[in-house]
Design a protein around this motif. Structure first.
Motif, PDB file in Angstrom:
ATOM      1  N   UNK A  27       0.811  -1.209   0.000  1.00 16.92           N
ATOM      2  CA  UNK A  27       0.000   0.000   0.000  1.00 16.92           C
ATOM      3  C   UNK A  27       0.844   1.259   0.000  1.00 16.92           C
ATOM      4  N   UNK A  28       1.878   1.285   0.809  1.00 18.66           N
ATOM      5  CA  UNK A  28       2.765   2.442   0.868  1.00 18.66           C
ATOM      6  C   UNK A  28       3.513   2.630  -0.442  1.00 18.66           C
ATOM      7  N   UNK A  29       3.927   1.534  -1.047  1.00 19.86           N
ATOM      8  CA  UNK A  29       4.632   1.597  -2.327  1.00 19.86           C
ATOM      9  C   UNK A  29       3.714   2.127  -3.417  1.00 19.86           C
ATOM     10  N   UNK A  30       2.502   1.605  -3.467  1.00 22.10           N
ATOM     11  CA  UNK A  30       1.533   2.051  -4.474  1.00 22.10           C
ATOM     12  C   UNK A  30       1.264   3.541  -4.325  1.00 22.10           C
ATOM     13  N   UNK A  31       1.034   3.996  -3.102  1.00 18.87           N
ATOM     14  CA  UNK A  31       0.757   5.411  -2.857  1.00 18.87           C
ATOM     15  C   UNK A  31       1.926   6.282  -3.308  1.00 18.87           C
ATOM     16  N   UNK A  32       3.133   5.873  -2.953  1.00 18.64           N
ATOM     17  CA  UNK A  32       4.330   6.653  -3.295  1.00 18.64           C
ATOM     18  C   UNK A  32       4.533   6.698  -4.817  1.00 18.64           C
ATOM     19  N   UNK A  33       4.403   5.556  -5.491  1.00 14.80           N
ATOM     20  CA  UNK A  33       4.623   5.498  -6.935  1.00 14.80           C
ATOM     21  C   UNK A  33       3.589   6.330  -7.685  1.00 14.80           C
ATOM     22  N   UNK A  34       2.341   6.250  -7.269  1.00 17.92           N
ATOM     23  CA  UNK A  34       1.294   7.013  -7.942  1.00 17.92           C
ATOM     24  C   UNK A  34       1.468   8.508  -7.712  1.00 17.92           C
ATOM     25  N   UNK A  35       1.879   8.891  -6.515  1.00 18.22           N
ATOM     26  CA  UNK A  35       2.129  10.305  -6.235  1.00 18.22           C
ATOM     27  C   UNK A  35       3.268  10.821  -7.113  1.00 18.22           C
ATOM     28  N   UNK A  36       4.331  10.032  -7.223  1.00 20.45           N
ATOM     29  CA  UNK A  36       5.472  10.449  -8.053  1.00 20.45           C
ATOM     30  C   UNK A  36       5.084  10.560  -9.518  1.00 20.45           C
TER      31      UNK A  36
END
Length: 72
Positions: A27-36
């Motif tokens: 979940x944290x990875x998905x959030x970070x990648x989508x934000x970037x």
């Protein structure tokens, strides 16, 4: 013990997929990648073949909306 974003390998050789820790990491990875992705400028988006609208749509997807192969 070896940990990945998709599963946990137990010392005795068994696997425990979808552990709470693995889900949290995903979940944290998905959030970070989508934000970037949403923060990329138009030139960078052109370089990777993604339009501004596509980047925005991806960034707005729900956290749990990920490809099945990401979930292990």
């Amino acid at each position: 013990m070896t940990m990945t974003a998709h599963s946990t390998t137990m010392p005795h050789g068994g696997h425990r997929s979808h552990s709470l820790l693995a889900r949290l990491r995903l979940g944290l990875t998905v959030r970070r990648e989508r934000r970037r992705l949403a923060e990329l400028d138009d030139a960078a988006l052109r370089d990777i073949g993604v339009s501004r609208d596509q980047a925005r749509a991806e960034a707005e997807r729900p956290l749990w909306d990920v490809p099945a192969y990401w979930r292990g």
